[in-house]
Motif scaffolding. Structure first.
Motif, PDB file in Angstrom:
ATOM      1  N   VAL A   1       0.844  -1.197   0.000  1.00  0.00           N
ATOM      2  CA  VAL A   1       0.000   0.000   0.000  1.00  0.00           C
ATOM      3  C   VAL A   1       0.880   1.248   0.000  1.00  0.00           C
ATOM      4  N   LEU A   2       1.933   1.241   0.786  1.00  0.00           N
ATOM      5  CA  LEU A   2       2.845   2.389   0.817  1.00  0.00           C
ATOM      6  C   LEU A   2       3.489   2.604  -0.544  1.00  0.00           C
ATOM      7  N   GLU A   3       3.849   1.524  -1.217  1.00  0.00           N
ATOM      8  CA  GLU A   3       4.440   1.640  -2.553  1.00  0.00           C
ATOM      9  C   GLU A   3       3.436   2.248  -3.530  1.00  0.00           C
ATOM     10  N   SER A   4       2.182   1.806  -3.472  1.00  0.00           N
ATOM     11  CA  SER A   4       1.150   2.362  -4.346  1.00  0.00           C
ATOM     12  C   SER A   4       0.956   3.847  -4.077  1.00  0.00           C
ATOM     13  N   LEU A   5       0.971   4.205  -2.806  1.00  0.00           N
ATOM     14  CA  LEU A   5       0.810   5.602  -2.432  1.00  0.00           C
ATOM     15  C   LEU A   5       1.992   6.441  -2.909  1.00  0.00           C
ATOM     16  N   ALA A   6       3.193   5.898  -2.762  1.00  0.00           N
ATOM     17  CA  ALA A   6       4.389   6.615  -3.204  1.00  0.00           C
ATOM     18  C   ALA A   6       4.377   6.834  -4.710  1.00  0.00           C
ATOM     19  N   ARG A   7       3.945   5.839  -5.458  1.00  0.00           N
ATOM     20  CA  ARG A   7       3.869   5.987  -6.913  1.00  0.00           C
ATOM     21  C   ARG A   7       2.813   7.010  -7.310  1.00  0.00           C
ATOM     22  N   ALA A   8       1.657   6.957  -6.657  1.00  0.00           N
ATOM     23  CA  ALA A   8       0.581   7.889  -6.990  1.00  0.00           C
ATOM     24  C   ALA A   8       0.983   9.329  -6.694  1.00  0.00           C
ATOM     25  N   LEU A   9       1.724   9.535  -5.619  1.00  0.00           N
ATOM     26  CA  LEU A   9       2.164  10.881  -5.233  1.00  0.00           C
ATOM     27  C   LEU A   9       3.444  11.299  -5.942  1.00  0.00           C
ATOM     28  N   GLN A  10       3.993  10.378  -6.746  1.00  0.00           N
ATOM     29  CA  GLN A  10       5.212  10.639  -7.511  1.00  0.00           C
ATOM     30  C   GLN A  10       6.360  11.092  -6.589  1.00  0.00           C
ATOM     31  N   LEU A  11       6.531  10.347  -5.500  1.00  0.00           N
ATOM     32  CA  LEU A  11       7.582  10.662  -4.541  1.00  0.00           C
ATOM     33  C   LEU A  11       8.943  10.288  -5.101  1.00  0.00           C
ATOM     34  N   ASP A  12       9.955  11.097  -4.802  1.00  0.00           N
ATOM     35  CA  ASP A  12      11.316  10.714  -5.165  1.00  0.00           C
ATOM     36  C   ASP A  12      11.849   9.733  -4.121  1.00  0.00           C
ATOM     37  N   ASP A  13      13.083   9.284  -4.280  1.00  0.00           N
ATOM     38  CA  ASP A  13      13.622   8.243  -3.397  1.00  0.00           C
ATOM     39  C   ASP A  13      13.647   8.689  -1.937  1.00  0.00           C
ATOM     40  N   THR A  14      14.025   9.948  -1.693  1.00  0.00           N
ATOM     41  CA  THR A  14      14.098  10.449  -0.323  1.00  0.00           C
ATOM     42  C   THR A  14      12.710  10.564   0.291  1.00  0.00           C
ATOM     43  N   GLU A  15      11.747  11.040  -0.488  1.00  0.00           N
ATOM     44  CA  GLU A  15      10.374  11.171   0.020  1.00  0.00           C
ATOM     45  C   GLU A  15       9.763   9.799   0.284  1.00  0.00           C
ATOM     46  N   ARG A  16      10.041   8.856  -0.591  1.00  0.00           N
ATOM     47  CA  ARG A  16       9.540   7.497  -0.379  1.00  0.00           C
ATOM     48  C   ARG A  16      10.106   6.927   0.917  1.00  0.00           C
ATOM     49  N   ALA A  17      11.409   7.080   1.123  1.00  0.00           N
ATOM     50  CA  ALA A  17      12.030   6.592   2.353  1.00  0.00           C
ATOM     51  C   ALA A  17      11.422   7.278   3.569  1.00  0.00           C
ATOM     52  N   HIS A  18      11.110   8.560   3.438  1.00  0.00           N
ATOM     53  CA  HIS A  18      10.497   9.314   4.537  1.00  0.00           C
ATOM     54  C   HIS A  18       9.135   8.733   4.892  1.00  0.00           C
TER      55      HIS A  18
END
Length: 301
Positions: free
Chosen positions: A68-85
């Protein structure tokens, strides 16, 4: 750190920066009452129900899976640092009483100091809250204003926001301090039990309007490489490239090395600074204090 508020504000600010066109949705025009995507639009892109996304954006990541977090990160177009955050926030919120707590160290081992000393370029070690823990003679010469600042333990964030000399030292002060705040926010999610970091953020929030303004943006960043544009009070402008490398053995410590283009004005000014530093050291009377190149360490707060 209030992780519920952190999650809520982080997701809201990330959603607000996206447009329907950026995520492949049609835009039918008209006045949009919210900045960026609507919640139902983000939920559609992330492949989840609106109710479930609303729960997440209210700051509740309890029991949320990595998928779910991965889906959310992709939808929000997070970069690597934001995804890790985002994953760090979820990890903190879902931690149990038995979950091992990551404890940063503030001790610089003698062997690390021996690595620093012979480096010809400015080289130093900092922790996640921007304390200058150890450095060679050149690094201490470059950052000499930190050691004369009336702000306690040398700390680049405290110097930048609370000492007027900080605005003169960093030629692009606005950009540098925005990056500093973003680094501190990412570190706060990564090490939520670091009391020293919490105290620093509280101090800066209380004493600096600029810090509060930048903190409210919810940006996150990790320094790895780049350029520092400094104005040294003794030799003038310095344009220094840097590389930052985490010390794997020493949790939370980063080894930073600066460089200058050979033959450039900065290289010449660094040589002048080295000569001035050596001359000053040679003429100083012995006082029983540690020499310039030695480690500046203390126990964890």
């Amino acid at each position: 750190m209030d992780t519920t508020a952190e999650v809520r504000d982080f997701l809201r600010t990330r959603r607000a920066r996206l447009t329907p066109q950026q995520v492949g949705l049609p835009d039918f025009g008209g006045v949009r009452r919210v900045a960026g995507l609507r919640r139902e639009e983000l939920a559609l892109v992330a492949g989840m129900s609106v109710d479930y996304y609303v729960r997440l954006e209210r700051g509740n990541l309890s029991g949320v899976s990595d998928a779910v977090l991965e889906s959310l990160a992709r939808a929000l177009q997070l970069d690597d640092t934001e995804r890790a955050h985002l994953f760090d926030l979820a990890r903190t919120q879902n931690a149990s009483a038995t979950t091992p707590r990551r404890t940063p160290t503030n001790r610089v081992r003698p062997n690390v100091q021996r690595m620093l000393d012979p480096v010809a370029a400015p080289a130093w070690v900092r922790n996640g809250r921007s304390d200058f823990l150890a450095g060679n003679a050149m690094a201490r010469a470059v950052y000499s204003p930190l050691f004369t600042a009336p702000t306690g333990l040398p700390n680049t964030a405290r110097f930048a926001f609370l000492d007027p000399a900080g605005r003169d030292f960093w030629r692009d002060w606005e950009t540098v301090t925005a990056d500093m705040v973003a680094v501190l926010r990412a570190e706060a999610a990564r090490t939520p039990y670091d009391r020293g970091l919490t105290d620093l953020i509280g101090e800066l929030s209380t004493r600096s309007d600029d810090f509060r303004r930048k903190w409210a943006v919810h940006e996150v960043l990790r320094h790895r490489t780049g350029v520092k544009r400094l104005h040294h009070p003794d030799v003038g402008d310095l344009d220094l490239t840097y590389e930052a490398m985490e010390l794997v053995t020493d949790t939370g410590l980063t080894f930073v090395v600066y460089g200058a283009e050979p033959g450039s004005p900065t290289a010449e000014r660094l040589q002048l600074l080295a000569n001035l530093s050596a001359s000053t050291t040679a003429t100083e009377p012995a006082t029983g204090t540690a020499p310039t190149g030695t480690s500046s360490t203390r126990e964890d707060a």
